[in-house]
Design an enzyme around this catalytic site. Sequence first.
Site, PDB file in Angstrom:
ATOM      1  N   ASP A 273       2.158   2.802   2.591  1.00  0.00           N
ATOM      2  CA  ASP A 273       2.152   3.272   3.663  1.00  0.00           C
ATOM      3  C   ASP A 273       3.587   3.176   4.469  1.00  0.00           C
ATOM      4  O   ASP A 273       3.978   2.225   4.638  1.00  0.00           O
ATOM      5  CB  ASP A 273       0.968   2.920   4.552  1.00  0.00           C
ATOM      6  CG  ASP A 273      -0.368   3.518   3.970  1.00  0.00           C
ATOM      7  OD1 ASP A 273      -0.023   4.316   3.013  1.00  0.00           O
ATOM      8  OD2 ASP A 273      -1.341   2.750   4.174  1.00  0.00           O
TER       9      ASP A 273
ATOM     10  N   CYS B 268      -3.074   4.573   6.559  1.00  0.00           N
ATOM     11  CA  CYS B 268      -4.340   4.509   6.759  1.00  0.00           C
ATOM     12  C   CYS B 268      -4.835   4.574   8.150  1.00  0.00           C
ATOM     13  O   CYS B 268      -4.254   4.560   9.174  1.00  0.00           O
ATOM     14  CB  CYS B 268      -5.045   3.273   5.996  1.00  0.00           C
ATOM     15  SG  CYS B 268      -4.681   1.806   7.174  1.00  0.00           S
TER      16      CYS B 268
ATOM     17  N   CYS C  36       0.801  -1.164   0.150  1.00  0.00           N
ATOM     18  CA  CYS C  36       0.045   0.124  -0.001  1.00  0.00           C
ATOM     19  C   CYS C  36       0.728   1.145   0.183  1.00  0.00           C
ATOM     20  O   CYS C  36       0.041   2.298  -0.349  1.00  0.00           O
ATOM     21  CB  CYS C  36      -1.060  -0.008   1.256  1.00  0.00           C
ATOM     22  SG  CYS C  36       0.074   0.005   2.730  1.00  0.00           S
TER      23      CYS C  36
ATOM     24  N   CYS D  24      -2.168  -3.679   8.197  1.00  0.00           N
ATOM     25  CA  CYS D  24      -1.764  -2.655   8.878  1.00  0.00           C
ATOM     26  C   CYS D  24      -1.257  -2.562  10.204  1.00  0.00           C
ATOM     27  O   CYS D  24      -0.508  -1.989  10.616  1.00  0.00           O
ATOM     28  CB  CYS D  24      -3.090  -1.640   8.703  1.00  0.00           C
ATOM     29  SG  CYS D  24      -4.186  -1.631   7.302  1.00  0.00           S
TER      30      CYS D  24
HETATM   31 FE1  FES Z   1      -1.522   0.510   4.308  1.00  0.00          FE
HETATM   32 FE2  FES Z   1      -3.355   0.225   6.061  1.00  0.00          FE
HETATM   33  S1  FES Z   1      -3.520   0.167   3.858  1.00  0.00           S
HETATM   34  S2  FES Z   1      -1.097   0.549   6.337  1.00  0.00           S
END
Ligand code: FES
Length: 144
Positions: free
Chosen positions: A37, A60, A35, A104
């Site tokens: 992140d 997120c 993702c 996550c």
């Molecule tokens: Fe990437 Fe939650 S979607 S940490």
Amino acid sequence: MALYSEKVMDHFTNPRNVGEMENADGIGEVGNAKCGDIMKIYLKIDNNIITDVKFNTFGCGSAIASSSMATEMIKGKSVDEALELTNKAVVEALDGLPPHKIHCSVLAEEAVKAALKDYYDKNNIPYNKDLFPDCDGCAHCADH
Ligand code: FES
């Protein structure tokens, strides 16, 4: 049933321990390859006890809730106890996450571990390398 538990919503809308820390004893930054992140955790450690924790994330809502809960769970604990923190324990403490959001919480666990490893490295403290499966580039998360 609501998608997110009340605890997740609470920690998402009112996250604990957000911010940066000067002179941190350990800093861990990990990214989720899928993702994109990023999670960064700062630790203050005195006499083997985690006295303060801060986190920053470009993540997120589930990542925010997971890291907020994770920081609460390791604050005041010894380094050894913090090393035992699992994403499963964080998810349980949050009363669950939807299956597609479990990764996550892995980000939070890995950032804590990376910060503890940084503390060990900075202080030349020997450790069992098996405790830290190589999470650079987040190979683990790439499996999701
Ligand atoms: Fe990437 Fe939650 S979607 S940490």
